[in-house]
Scaffold this motif. Structure first.
Motif, mmCIF file in Angstrom:
data_model
loop_
_atom_site.group_PDB
_atom_site.id
_atom_site.type_symbol
_atom_site.label_atom_id
_atom_site.label_comp_id
_atom_site.label_asym_id
_atom_site.label_seq_id
_atom_site.Cartn_x
_atom_site.Cartn_y
_atom_site.Cartn_z
ATOM 1 N N TYR A 272 -81.361 12.282 20.339
ATOM 2 C CA TYR A 272 -82.763 11.960 20.635
ATOM 3 C C TYR A 272 -82.927 10.473 20.934
ATOM 4 O O TYR A 272 -83.967 10.058 21.436
ATOM 5 N N ALA A 273 -81.900 9.672 20.643
ATOM 6 C CA ALA A 273 -81.948 8.233 20.918
ATOM 7 C C ALA A 273 -81.505 7.894 22.341
ATOM 8 O O ALA A 273 -81.620 6.749 22.773
ATOM 9 N N LYS A 274 -80.993 8.893 23.084
ATOM 10 C CA LYS A 274 -80.503 8.636 24.445
ATOM 11 C C LYS A 274 -81.654 8.255 25.368
ATOM 12 O O LYS A 274 -82.752 8.786 25.267
ATOM 13 N N LYS A 275 -81.368 7.346 26.295
ATOM 14 C CA LYS A 275 -82.365 6.923 27.297
ATOM 15 C C LYS A 275 -82.656 8.058 28.274
ATOM 16 O O LYS A 275 -83.802 8.301 28.640
ATOM 17 N N ASP A 276 -81.601 8.733 28.710
ATOM 18 C CA ASP A 276 -81.743 9.816 29.685
ATOM 19 C C ASP A 276 -81.591 11.175 28.999
ATOM 20 O O ASP A 276 -80.615 11.407 28.298
ATOM 21 N N PHE A 277 -82.562 12.038 29.203
ATOM 22 C CA PHE A 277 -82.532 13.433 28.752
ATOM 23 C C PHE A 277 -82.282 13.598 27.249
ATOM 24 O O PHE A 277 -81.437 14.386 26.836
ATOM 25 N N PRO A 278 -83.006 12.867 26.413
ATOM 26 C CA PRO A 278 -82.811 12.998 24.963
ATOM 27 C C PRO A 278 -83.139 14.407 24.472
ATOM 28 O O PRO A 278 -84.091 15.039 24.944
ATOM 29 N N GLY A 279 -82.308 14.916 23.559
ATOM 30 C CA GLY A 279 -82.556 16.200 22.922
ATOM 31 C C GLY A 279 -82.325 17.421 23.780
ATOM 32 O O GLY A 279 -82.595 18.538 23.344
ATOM 33 N N LEU A 280 -81.781 17.251 24.993
ATOM 34 C CA LEU A 280 -81.501 18.407 25.844
ATOM 35 C C LEU A 280 -80.050 18.860 25.663
ATOM 36 O O LEU A 280 -79.180 18.084 25.298
ATOM 37 N N TYR A 281 -79.815 20.144 25.941
ATOM 38 C CA TYR A 281 -78.451 20.674 25.913
ATOM 39 C C TYR A 281 -77.716 20.221 27.162
ATOM 40 O O TYR A 281 -78.310 20.014 28.216
ATOM 41 N N ASP A 282 -76.376 20.098 27.024
ATOM 42 C CA ASP A 282 -75.589 19.593 28.151
ATOM 43 C C ASP A 282 -74.137 20.030 28.003
ATOM 44 O O ASP A 282 -73.756 20.708 27.046
ATOM 45 N N ILE A 283 -73.339 19.569 28.941
ATOM 46 C CA ILE A 283 -71.888 19.767 28.966
ATOM 47 C C ILE A 283 -71.320 19.362 27.604
ATOM 48 O O ILE A 283 -71.826 18.437 26.976
ATOM 49 N N THR A 284 -70.249 20.010 27.165
ATOM 50 C CA THR A 284 -69.697 19.686 25.854
ATOM 51 C C THR A 284 -69.434 18.196 25.734
ATOM 52 O O THR A 284 -69.826 17.562 24.753
ATOM 53 N N ALA A 285 -68.757 17.615 26.714
ATOM 54 C CA ALA A 285 -68.530 16.163 26.744
ATOM 55 C C ALA A 285 -68.407 15.738 28.198
ATOM 56 O O ALA A 285 -67.778 16.423 29.005
ATOM 57 N N ALA A 286 -69.022 14.611 28.523
ATOM 58 C CA ALA A 286 -69.001 14.133 29.906
ATOM 59 C C ALA A 286 -69.271 12.641 29.942
ATOM 60 O O ALA A 286 -69.830 12.086 28.991
ATOM 61 N N GLY A 287 -68.864 12.030 31.043
ATOM 62 C CA GLY A 287 -69.163 10.616 31.186
ATOM 63 C C GLY A 287 -68.715 10.082 32.529
ATOM 64 O O GLY A 287 -67.991 10.748 33.281
ATOM 65 N N HIS A 288 -69.177 8.890 32.822
ATOM 66 C CA HIS A 288 -68.806 8.211 34.061
ATOM 67 C C HIS A 288 -67.391 7.661 33.957
ATOM 68 O O HIS A 288 -66.972 7.194 32.897
ATOM 69 N N LEU A 289 -66.681 7.711 35.074
ATOM 70 C CA LEU A 289 -65.352 7.113 35.146
ATOM 71 C C LEU A 289 -65.495 5.682 35.649
ATOM 72 O O LEU A 289 -66.139 5.445 36.682
ATOM 73 N N LEU A 290 -64.938 4.747 34.929
ATOM 74 C CA LEU A 290 -65.007 3.342 35.309
ATOM 75 C C LEU A 290 -64.092 3.060 36.495
ATOM 76 O O LEU A 290 -63.149 3.820 36.763
ATOM 77 N N ALA A 291 -64.338 1.966 37.183
ATOM 78 C CA ALA A 291 -63.556 1.612 38.369
ATOM 79 C C ALA A 291 -62.068 1.522 38.069
ATOM 80 O O ALA A 291 -61.240 1.812 38.922
#
Length: 194
Positions: free
Chosen positions: A50-69
């Motif tokens: 619920y502290a996330k800036k984007d889409f707090p408290g929503l269900y999502d992919i088990t784990a995901a993230g941006h790949l750095l350069a």
């Protein structure tokens, strides 16, 4: 430190680097790592903090993230370890494909080439050590039910909190608003790997 991401054209050809903020401000194509944990009958999904800036408290992919350069696609495994505390055996990680996904919000355009992986194993509550600023909880949904939800063949599914067994229902509106095509492709991938 400012995160830098690789930038791509519409055909997934590398064209340079840019800061993460500028990537989302300009709506530039970039890479992400998506990992769906599954067992014989369930898909494990995360509920975003619920502290996330984007889409707090929503269900999502088990784990995901941006790949750095500086990262290769397989370096995305770190997301599973950071967010969930799960050590991933890369030999058991199944690349399901690359799916284009676009999310548009005011002042934010997220245009991703999502490198989607499935990781099949058995999991118990003690296997997880959640990064609380990222993940509120881990839930299970029957594979067939989640596929039906993603393909609009079902309106709601039963989600079970892995930690305490409490059950509740969720609709597609309770998930991060990925494109319909993304949800359909994930449903197809889950079907293939059953």
């Amino acid at each position: 430190m400012t995160e830098r991401l690789k930038v791509f054209d519409e055909d997934y050809r590398y064209i340079g680097e840019e800061t993460r903020d500028m990537v989302h401000e300009k709506g530039l194509w970039h890479e992400t790592f998506h990992c769906w944990l599954v067992d014989e009958t369930n898909v494990y999904i995360q509920k975003r903090s619920y502290a996330k800036k984007d889409f707090p408290g929503l269900y999502d992919i088990t784990a995901a993230g941006h790949l750095l350069a500086s990262e290769k696609v397989m370096d995305g495994i770190r997301e599973v370890e950071e967010e969930l505390g799960i050590t991933v055996d890369s030999a058991k990680l199944l690349k399901a494909g690359v799916v284009r996904d676009v999310i548009r919000l005011p002042g934010f355009i997220d245009k991703e080439f999502t490198n989607v992986f499935l990781y099949q194993s058995t999991f118990s509550p003690t296997d997880f050590s959640l990064q609380k600023e990222e993940v509120e909880g881990i839930y299970t949904v029957l594979i067939n039910d989640l596929k039906a939800l993603f393909q609009n063949e079902r309106y709601r599914v039963l989600c079970t909190n892995l930690m305490d067994g409490v059950q509740g229902e969720a609709t597609l509106n309770d998930f991060v608003p990925h494109e319909t095509d993304y949800f359909n492709k994930v449903a197809e991938m889950l079907e293939r790997e059953k």
